[in-house]
Design an enzyme around this catalytic site. Structure first.
Site, PDB file in Angstrom:
ATOM      1  N   ASP A  93       3.961  -6.057   3.597  1.00  0.00           N
ATOM      2  CA  ASP A  93       3.665  -5.005   4.573  1.00  0.00           C
ATOM      3  C   ASP A  93       4.641  -5.119   5.736  1.00  0.00           C
ATOM      4  OD1 ASP A  93       2.341  -2.887   5.899  1.00  0.00           O
ATOM      5  OD2 ASP A  93       0.383  -3.604   5.236  1.00  0.00           O
TER       6      ASP A  93
ATOM      7  N   HIS B  65       3.919   3.169  13.140  1.00  0.00           N
ATOM      8  CA  HIS B  65       3.001   4.320  13.263  1.00  0.00           C
ATOM      9  C   HIS B  65       3.597   5.411  14.153  1.00  0.00           C
ATOM     10  CE1 HIS B  65      -1.052   2.445  11.764  1.00  0.00           C
ATOM     11  NE2 HIS B  65      -0.015   2.141  10.985  1.00  0.00           N
TER      12      HIS B  65
ATOM     13  N   HIS C 290       0.806  -1.228   0.000  1.00  0.00           N
ATOM     14  CA  HIS C 290       0.000   0.000   0.000  1.00  0.00           C
ATOM     15  C   HIS C 290       0.836   1.274   0.000  1.00  0.00           C
ATOM     16  CE1 HIS C 290       0.091   1.050   4.407  1.00  0.00           C
ATOM     17  NE2 HIS C 290       0.173  -0.256   4.598  1.00  0.00           N
TER      18      HIS C 290
ATOM     19  N   GLU D 226      -5.244   1.615   2.491  1.00  0.00           N
ATOM     20  CA  GLU D 226      -5.127   0.429   3.340  1.00  0.00           C
ATOM     21  C   GLU D 226      -5.330   0.779   4.803  1.00  0.00           C
ATOM     22  OE1 GLU D 226      -2.961  -2.557   5.888  1.00  0.00           O
ATOM     23  OE2 GLU D 226      -2.722  -0.387   5.727  1.00  0.00           O
ATOM     24  N   GLU D 227      -4.802   1.922   5.211  1.00  0.00           N
ATOM     25  CA  GLU D 227      -4.827   2.282   6.625  1.00  0.00           C
ATOM     26  C   GLU D 227      -6.227   2.589   7.149  1.00  0.00           C
ATOM     27  OE1 GLU D 227      -2.526   1.941   8.636  1.00  0.00           O
ATOM     28  OE2 GLU D 227      -0.609   2.044   7.585  1.00  0.00           O
TER      29      GLU D 227
ATOM     30  N   ASP E  90       5.634   1.970   7.024  1.00  0.00           N
ATOM     31  CA  ASP E  90       4.365   1.260   6.872  1.00  0.00           C
ATOM     32  C   ASP E  90       3.528   2.050   5.860  1.00  0.00           C
ATOM     33  OD1 ASP E  90       2.002  -0.139   7.144  1.00  0.00           O
ATOM     34  OD2 ASP E  90       1.589   0.545   9.166  1.00  0.00           O
TER      35      ASP E  90
END
EC number: 3.2.1.4
Length: 362
Positions: free
Chosen positions: A231, A323, A64, A208-209, A178
């Site tokens: 990922d 994150h 992604h 995606e998130e 990410d």
């Protein structure tokens, strides 16, 4: 390694919160075009690179483009920007960070997430973690009108500002690994591929998130016979965390997913495809680890349950501090993920697909 680091740096420093992946998309298209037969962009912005192989069997690889971000929901009369999250944040990681804010005409301007100085923090509240609703972005505007003249209004989005850095010659840190590291692995692998036994659809997905949105659309269009998502995964091999909770360890190789899960339920990688990937890794001498992650999932989950169902698995890159502004990966894990993906794509023949699809009730 230097060419991979350069690719990861370009991708990770690009600005692309969910739904606004345009800057990343342009990089992906440029990187894909020399190595595939066709590049398509669908209505929602997924980039699909088609590399035709010796058969009509379709393999889908997904990584992604989007990163977690922020969206302005109020501009105060003094010019400060209040915001809500796009994706999963820990508010503590935002304090004192520099950010990029996207104006309504597509420009990016700098700002900072304000933090209350200790000198004026009420006694007894020094160690309290802030809530998202209490944070704000300061772009240097003195009024709401000045912020609006800058092109900022409700609906403007923001991402962290952070450059990639290499530590100790082998570990990279930065924002948006990410999943820009997964994206880099996919694009880097395309450079290495020769003729394939199946037709490859390399997909850079959107959103995606916020719910694996782009992968669902792409999988419906492609109808793959098998799929692999690339990922990050949690590497909690840090002080204060027990070994059982590490999930994966940095430098021990890419992880082959067994199971993961989030609010949408558990995803169990297709056992036949998973075992096929493990066997390839062992035969090729590629270091790897098995991943059981309770919390979070990948595009593999979205792809697996489209149409009649798609055998799907995931190759994960162990990442510390996911994150956050300082996500951290061991470059050897990423390069070995590329080696593994190359082997999987080259060795998964139509006959192999049929074999790992065989699931008999005894």
């Amino acid at each position: 390694m230097e060419d991979f680091v350069a690719l990861l740096k370009t991708l990770s420093e690009a600005r692309g919160p969910s739904g606004f992946e345009d800057e990343v998309r342009e990089i992906v298209i440029k990187e894909m075009e020399p190595y595939v037969d066709e590049v398509l962009v669908d209505r929602w912005g997924n980039v699909i690179g088609v590399k035709r192989g010796a058969s009509e069997v379709r393999a889908m690889v997904a990584a992604h483009m989007d990163e977690i971000g922020l969206v302005v929901d109020h501009v105060e009369k003094e010019g400060f920007l209040r915001f809500r999250p796009i994706g999963g944040w820990n508010e503590v990681t935002l304090l004192g960070q520099r950010v990029w804010v996207r104006t309504q005409d597509g420009r990016w301007v700098r700002g900072v997430v304000g933090v209350t100085p200790p000198h004026v923090t009420p006694s007894g509240h020094e160690r309290e973690a802030p809530e998202m609703k209490d944070l704000y972005i300061d772009v240097g505007a003195r009024s709401r009108e000045e912020a609006e003249k800058m092109g900022i209004s409700v609906g403007s989005v923001a991402v962290l500002e952070r450059e990639l850095a290499v530590l100790n010659g082998r570990v990279a840190t930065g924002k948006a690994f990410d999943d820009r590291v997964g994206l880099a692995v996919m694009l880097y692998t395309l450079r290495q591929l020769g003729d394939l036994p199946v037709t490859l659809y390399a997909v850079a997905t959107v959103q995606e998130e916020v719910g694996l949105r782009g992968a669902q659309i792409a999988a419906d269009r492609i109808a793959p016979h098998y799929a692999v998502a690339l990922d990050t995964t949690i590497a909690a091999d840090v002080p204060g965390v027990g070994e059982r909770l590490h999930v994966t360890k940095l430098g021990a190789g890419p992880a082959i997913k067994v199971i993961d899960g989030g609010r949408g339920g558990l995803f169990i990688a297709h056992p036949g495809l998973r075992d096929h990937i493990v066997k390839i890794a062992r035969e090729a001498g590629i270091p790897h680890q098995l991943e059981v992650l309770y919390g979070g999932t990948t595009d593999a989950m979205a792809i697996a349950f489209r149409r009649e169902g798609v055998p799907a698995a995931a190759i994960s890159i162990p990442t510390r501090y996911v994150h956050s502004p300082v996500e951290l990966v061991d470059l050897s894990d990423a390069l070995n993920a590329s080696r593994l993906l190359k082997q999987v794509l080259e060795k998964t023949t139509p006959a192999a697909v049929e074999k790992f699809l065989e699931r008999r009730v005894k």
